[in-house]
Scaffold this active site. Structure first.
Site, PDB file in Angstrom:
ATOM      1  N   HIS A  19       4.915  -7.976   3.558  1.00  0.00           N
ATOM      2  CA  HIS A  19       5.593  -7.718   2.219  1.00  0.00           C
ATOM      3  C   HIS A  19       5.660  -8.936   1.605  1.00  0.00           C
ATOM      4  CE1 HIS A  19       7.284  -3.833   4.243  1.00  0.00           C
ATOM      5  NE2 HIS A  19       6.302  -3.389   3.785  1.00  0.00           N
ATOM      6  N   LYS A  43      12.062  10.996   4.398  1.00  0.00           N
ATOM      7  CA  LYS A  43      12.015  10.272   5.673  1.00  0.00           C
ATOM      8  C   LYS A  43      13.460   9.851   6.283  1.00  0.00           C
ATOM      9  CE  LYS A  43       8.095   7.901   4.586  1.00  0.00           C
ATOM     10  NZ  LYS A  43       7.555   6.493   4.542  1.00  0.00           N
ATOM     11  N   ARG A  92      -4.366  -3.693   4.360  1.00  0.00           N
ATOM     12  CA  ARG A  92      -4.202  -4.241   5.594  1.00  0.00           C
ATOM     13  C   ARG A  92      -5.516  -4.152   6.476  1.00  0.00           C
ATOM     14  NH1 ARG A  92       1.174  -1.581   7.280  1.00  0.00           N
ATOM     15  NH2 ARG A  92      -0.188   0.127   6.666  1.00  0.00           N
ATOM     16  N   SER A 130       6.304  -1.604   8.750  1.00  0.00           N
ATOM     17  CA  SER A 130       7.738  -1.251   8.984  1.00  0.00           C
ATOM     18  C   SER A 130       7.734  -0.378  10.255  1.00  0.00           C
ATOM     19  CB  SER A 130       8.255  -0.695   7.701  1.00  0.00           C
ATOM     20  OG  SER A 130       8.333  -1.670   6.733  1.00  0.00           O
TER      21      SER A 130
HETATM   22  O1  PNS Z   1       5.721   2.109   1.802  1.00  0.00           O
HETATM   23  P1  PNS Z   1       5.220   3.517   1.176  1.00  0.00           P
HETATM   24  O2  PNS Z   1       5.887   4.552   1.916  1.00  0.00           O
HETATM   25  O3  PNS Z   1       3.713   3.430   1.728  1.00  0.00           O
HETATM   26  O4  PNS Z   1       5.309   3.752  -0.321  1.00  0.00           O
HETATM   27  C1  PNS Z   1       4.939   4.973  -0.987  1.00  0.00           C
HETATM   28  C2  PNS Z   1       5.289   4.916  -2.363  1.00  0.00           C
HETATM   29  C3  PNS Z   1       6.525   4.733  -2.541  1.00  0.00           C
HETATM   30  C4  PNS Z   1       4.250   4.045  -3.231  1.00  0.00           C
HETATM   31  C5  PNS Z   1       4.907   6.190  -2.870  1.00  0.00           C
HETATM   32  O5  PNS Z   1       5.214   7.419  -2.164  1.00  0.00           O
HETATM   33  C6  PNS Z   1       5.231   6.730  -4.166  1.00  0.00           C
HETATM   34  O6  PNS Z   1       4.764   6.161  -5.377  1.00  0.00           O
HETATM   35  N1  PNS Z   1       6.301   7.745  -4.483  1.00  0.00           N
HETATM   36  C7  PNS Z   1       6.897   7.761  -5.729  1.00  0.00           C
HETATM   37  C8  PNS Z   1       6.734   9.376  -6.076  1.00  0.00           C
HETATM   38  C9  PNS Z   1       5.109   9.443  -6.668  1.00  0.00           C
HETATM   39  O7  PNS Z   1       4.894   8.957  -7.775  1.00  0.00           O
HETATM   40  N2  PNS Z   1       4.283  10.126  -6.089  1.00  0.00           N
HETATM   41  C10 PNS Z   1       2.756  10.283  -6.225  1.00  0.00           C
HETATM   42  C11 PNS Z   1       2.058   9.022  -5.660  1.00  0.00           C
HETATM   43  S1  PNS Z   1       0.513   9.342  -5.957  1.00  0.00           S
END
Ligand code: PNS
Length: 172
Positions: A19, A43, A92, A130
């Site tokens: 990150h 989660k 990645r 993570s």
């Molecule tokens: O680290 P992660 O868990 O891969 O991150 C995922 C994240 C936070 C980018 C995604 O879950 C998100 O944007 N959540 C906010 C809710 C939202 O906008 N959902 C629609 C995404 S297409």
């Protein structure tokens, strides 16, 4: 000229060097990077959102072009509130692509002004996640060099506290 703000969203539970490598790569491209910690995740996290924000701030606070916030609700609405149009996501490996592609296109559907920019972390960090870092650490593996030392210390504390709490409840 309008400030180029990039939003780097994620769970960051916890932040690792993959990150941080991505944040550093944003420096020549954007005026400001906002690391945005998802606040309404279902989660079971290792660290609370506030803890994660503080831990990330400790790592990026000195950089000068980066700040850390939490957000809830739709990511694209959060970008609107900030006046940002760029989402940064790390890629990645090919295995990341399908999920990232879906999210990028859904976000574009929700807000056509928003673009997702994918960046590759340093190759040495391309296997880092993570989830894996937590699993390896819980099982006694060495995560030095993969996660900043203060984050490892916080993980050790959390693990010890969880073990005490688990032991106590198991004993009852
Ligand atoms: O680290 P992660 O868990 O891969 O991150 C995922 C994240 C936070 C980018 C995604 O879950 C998100 O944007 N959540 C906010 C809710 C939202 O906008 N959902 C629609 C995404 S297409």
């Amino acid at each position: 000229m309008r400030k180029r703000i990039a939003v780097y969203p994620g769970s960051f539970d916890p932040i690792h060097h993959g990150h941080l490598d991505l944040v550093a790569r944003c420096r020549p491209i954007f005026d400001e990077v906002v690391v945005a910690v998802l606040g309404n995740d279902e989660k079971q996290p290792m660290f609370s959102v506030a803890e994660r924000v503080t831990m990330i701030e400790e790592q990026v606070g000195e950089l000068g072009f980066c700040r850390v916030e939490s957000f809830s609700g739709l990511l694209v609405d959060y970008l609107d509130r900030l006046g940002a149009t760029t989402i940064i996501r790390g890629l990645r490996a090919v295995s990341d692509f399908e999920y990232e592609f879906q999210m990028a296109l859904m976000n574009r559907h929700l807000n056509p002004r928003v673009e997702t920019v994918f960046m590759m972390p340093r190759q040495d960090y391309s296997y880092l996640s993570s989830r894996l870092v937590k699993e390896v650490f819980r099982l006694g593996g060495n995560i030095e060099g993969l996660v900043p030392p203060p984050v490892i210390a916080a993980m050790a504390e959390r693990l010890a506290a969880d073990r005490v709490a688990g032991g106590e409840s198991a004993g009852r």
